[in-house]
Design a protein around this motif. Structure first.
Motif, PDB file in Angstrom:
ATOM      1  N   UNK A  68       0.844  -1.217   0.000  1.00  0.00           N
ATOM      2  CA  UNK A  68       0.000   0.000   0.000  1.00  0.00           C
ATOM      3  C   UNK A  68       0.871   1.255   0.000  1.00  0.00           C
ATOM      4  N   UNK A  69       0.294   2.308  -0.527  1.00  0.00           N
ATOM      5  CA  UNK A  69       1.020   3.575  -0.659  1.00  0.00           C
ATOM      6  C   UNK A  69       1.498   4.110   0.694  1.00  0.00           C
ATOM      7  N   UNK A  70       2.749   4.610   0.698  1.00  0.00           N
ATOM      8  CA  UNK A  70       3.312   5.186   1.918  1.00  0.00           C
ATOM      9  C   UNK A  70       3.248   6.704   1.864  1.00  0.00           C
ATOM     10  N   UNK A  71       2.628   7.297   2.867  1.00  0.00           N
ATOM     11  CA  UNK A  71       2.442   8.752   2.899  1.00  0.00           C
ATOM     12  C   UNK A  71       3.226   9.332   4.080  1.00  0.00           C
ATOM     13  N   UNK A  72       3.964  10.394   3.804  1.00  0.00           N
ATOM     14  CA  UNK A  72       4.719  11.069   4.857  1.00  0.00           C
ATOM     15  C   UNK A  72       3.889  12.238   5.374  1.00  0.00           C
ATOM     16  N   UNK A  73       3.639  12.247   6.686  1.00  0.00           N
ATOM     17  CA  UNK A  73       2.806  13.302   7.274  1.00  0.00           C
ATOM     18  C   UNK A  73       3.605  14.098   8.310  1.00  0.00           C
ATOM     19  N   UNK A  74       3.779  15.389   8.037  1.00  0.00           N
ATOM     20  CA  UNK A  74       4.456  16.236   9.026  1.00  0.00           C
ATOM     21  C   UNK A  74       3.385  16.824   9.947  1.00  0.00           C
ATOM     22  N   UNK A  75       3.729  16.943  11.232  1.00  0.00           N
ATOM     23  CA  UNK A  75       2.730  17.425  12.188  1.00  0.00           C
ATOM     24  C   UNK A  75       1.672  16.359  12.436  1.00  0.00           C
ATOM     25  N   UNK A  76       2.105  15.109  12.475  1.00  0.00           N
ATOM     26  CA  UNK A  76       1.142  13.990  12.493  1.00  0.00           C
ATOM     27  C   UNK A  76       0.426  13.815  13.828  1.00  0.00           C
ATOM     28  N   UNK A  77       0.938  14.443  14.910  1.00  0.00           N
ATOM     29  CA  UNK A  77       0.231  14.295  16.188  1.00  0.00           C
ATOM     30  C   UNK A  77      -0.588  15.548  16.537  1.00  0.00           C
ATOM     31  N   UNK A  78      -0.585  16.514  15.661  1.00  0.00           N
ATOM     32  CA  UNK A  78      -1.373  17.732  15.894  1.00  0.00           C
ATOM     33  C   UNK A  78      -2.858  17.475  15.679  1.00  0.00           C
ATOM     34  N   UNK A  79      -3.620  18.534  15.813  1.00  0.00           N
ATOM     35  CA  UNK A  79      -5.087  18.412  15.763  1.00  0.00           C
ATOM     36  C   UNK A  79      -5.558  17.865  14.411  1.00  0.00           C
ATOM     37  N   UNK A  80      -5.194  18.531  13.329  1.00  0.00           N
ATOM     38  CA  UNK A  80      -5.676  18.064  12.019  1.00  0.00           C
ATOM     39  C   UNK A  80      -4.880  16.834  11.584  1.00  0.00           C
ATOM     40  N   UNK A  81      -3.580  16.839  11.878  1.00  0.00           N
ATOM     41  CA  UNK A  81      -2.731  15.706  11.497  1.00  0.00           C
ATOM     42  C   UNK A  81      -3.212  14.391  12.081  1.00  0.00           C
ATOM     43  N   UNK A 115       4.058  10.334  -1.357  1.00  0.00           N
ATOM     44  CA  UNK A 115       3.238  11.550  -1.247  1.00  0.00           C
ATOM     45  C   UNK A 115       3.449  12.147   0.146  1.00  0.00           C
ATOM     46  N   UNK A 116       3.395  13.466   0.216  1.00  0.00           N
ATOM     47  CA  UNK A 116       3.610  14.149   1.498  1.00  0.00           C
ATOM     48  C   UNK A 116       2.395  15.011   1.831  1.00  0.00           C
ATOM     49  N   UNK A 117       1.974  14.967   3.098  1.00  0.00           N
ATOM     50  CA  UNK A 117       0.963  15.918   3.574  1.00  0.00           C
ATOM     51  C   UNK A 117       1.630  16.766   4.654  1.00  0.00           C
ATOM     52  N   UNK A 118       1.678  18.066   4.421  1.00  0.00           N
ATOM     53  CA  UNK A 118       2.407  18.951   5.332  1.00  0.00           C
ATOM     54  C   UNK A 118       1.450  19.731   6.232  1.00  0.00           C
ATOM     55  N   UNK A 119       1.369  19.274   7.488  1.00  0.00           N
ATOM     56  CA  UNK A 119       0.543  19.970   8.488  1.00  0.00           C
ATOM     57  C   UNK A 119       1.391  20.793   9.458  1.00  0.00           C
ATOM     58  N   UNK A 120       2.701  20.505   9.510  1.00  0.00           N
ATOM     59  CA  UNK A 120       3.520  21.063  10.584  1.00  0.00           C
ATOM     60  C   UNK A 120       3.639  22.579  10.455  1.00  0.00           C
ATOM     61  N   UNK A 121       3.077  23.291  11.406  1.00  0.00           N
ATOM     62  CA  UNK A 121       3.186  24.755  11.392  1.00  0.00           C
ATOM     63  C   UNK A 121       2.735  25.316  12.738  1.00  0.00           C
TER      64      UNK A 121
END
Ligand code: UD1
Length: 334
Positions: free
Chosen positions: A1-14, A77-83
């Motif tokens: 299955x596809x591997x996705x990198x998520x920054x800010x993964x423990x935050x509210x939206x992440x 693929x990357x999802x960038x939430x970290x901010x």
């Protein structure tokens, strides 16, 4: 299955997005420095989904760490939430905000280019519209006129992504402009936990309901709205998280381009309507008083989300009662 990198993964939206993606079978590699979240969120995500994230603790500005993560994992693929996202704070510490919210994205993109990973979902905000000329706001509305460094940092990154997409057509980019995310996962295990005294309405109401704070200040009742208080497009966090699953599917289906979507419900509620609904569904009183307007606030802001519906087949399903109920339920558990 596809591997996705998520920054800010423990935050509210992440964290809510991790849950939705894990439940769809995606594998997640996550990064967080816990600047505004707690390690226990990782356990909660596992409790909800029965699945684990491959987690790295650290900062997105750490290029060596990012290179290590991309080397060790076959990320596509990357999802960038970290901010950082505290508006008032950003006025006090603009440079920290620009470094954390803008420089970090540049570091991330340079590493993505190095490893030829060219799919990115970026978390932006309705704040980029400044004071909207008309509501509902479509994606074609003018952006700019932000009133604080947080908002401006989102605007800058959007500009950078625009330039990148023109210069490198292999990049596939999806920008989500969030309206006002509220509420929590049905399990009550994850939700919004801001540090210190909350600046946003819903977490503040929850603390007042729990008697952790004495009284809600309603910032102005002389706006040109149904009852004079500010009107916003509140969207349930789980609906918002599900939009990211649609975003991943969309990027997987195209070869190139930059897509921008508003994520809201398309309807606005006033502060007093929020208080009334919260009191009704949770059977609890929320003492409040009317005070001065908050500088920088606008009267009304709500989305036209029809583009996300047409192109992503996404729409919000949960209503204001669900938002108020789940927000309080999470706060009872915390
Ligand atoms: C705020 C930010 C926005 C950011 C978003 C993140 C400002 C000016 N805007 O949006 O840039 O993207 O949070 O979630 O800060 N209210 C009260 N009493 C309170 C708190 C809020 O009356 O204690 C009112 C506000 O005046 C507003 C509404 O509630 O009418 C929503 O406020 P808030 O939750 O802070 O969100 P925004 O201001 O819309």
């Amino acid at each position: 299955m596809q591997k996705i990198f998520i920054t800010g993964c423990t935050g509210y939206i992440g964290s809510h997005t991790c849950v939705e993606l894990l439940e769809k079978g995606y594998e997640i590699v996550g990064l967080d420095n816990f600047s505004n979240s707690k390690p226990i969120v990782l356990d909660k995500i596992k409790e909800i989904t029965g699945k684990e994230i491959k987690f790295y603790e650290g900062n997105m500005l750490d290029k060596k760490l990012l290179q290590k993560i991309f080397k060790e994992n076959d990320i596509s693929l990357v999802i960038d939430f970290a901010a950082y996202k505290a508006v008032g704070d950003s006025v006090q510490k603009p440079i920290e905000y620009y470094i954390n919210n803008v420089s970090s994205v540049l570091t991330l993109i340079s590493v993505m280019q190095e490893f030829k990973v060219k799919s990115l979902i970026f978390s932006s905000s309705a704040t980029v519209y400044g004071t909207p000329e008309v509501v509902p706001i479509t994606e074609e509305a003018k952006i700019g006129g932000t009133t604080n460094p947080y908002g401006t940092s989102k605007l800058y990154v959007e500009g950078i992504l625009n330039d990148l997409s023109k210069a490198d057509p292999e990049f596939k980019i999806c920008i989500f402009r969030y309206f006002n995310p509220v509420g929590a996962h049905d399990s009550g295990l994850i939700g919004e936990e801001p540090n210190g005294i909350p600046a946003n309405l819903m977490p503040f109401i929850c603390k007042v309901a729990l008697k952790e704070l004495p009284c809600l200040n309603v910032f102005g009742n002389d706006y040109d709205t149904i009852d004079g208080t500010g009107v916003r497009d509140y969207i349930h966090i789980v609906d918002l998280a599900k939009a990211h699953v649609k975003g991943v599917e969309k990027l997987n289906s195209i070869d190139s381009g930059l897509l921008i979507y508003n994520l809201g419900t398309g309807r606005g509620y006033s502060v007093l309507e929020i208080i009334q609904t919260f009191e009704k569904v949770n059977n609890i009183k929320v003492p409040y008083k009317i005070v001065e307007r908050r500088p920088g606030d606008i009267a009304t802001c709500y989305a036209d989300s029809s583009k996300a519906f047409k192109e992503l087949n996404w729409q919000a399903h949960k209503n204001l009662e669900d938002m108020c109920r789940s927000a309080y339920n999470f706060n009872l558990n915390r």
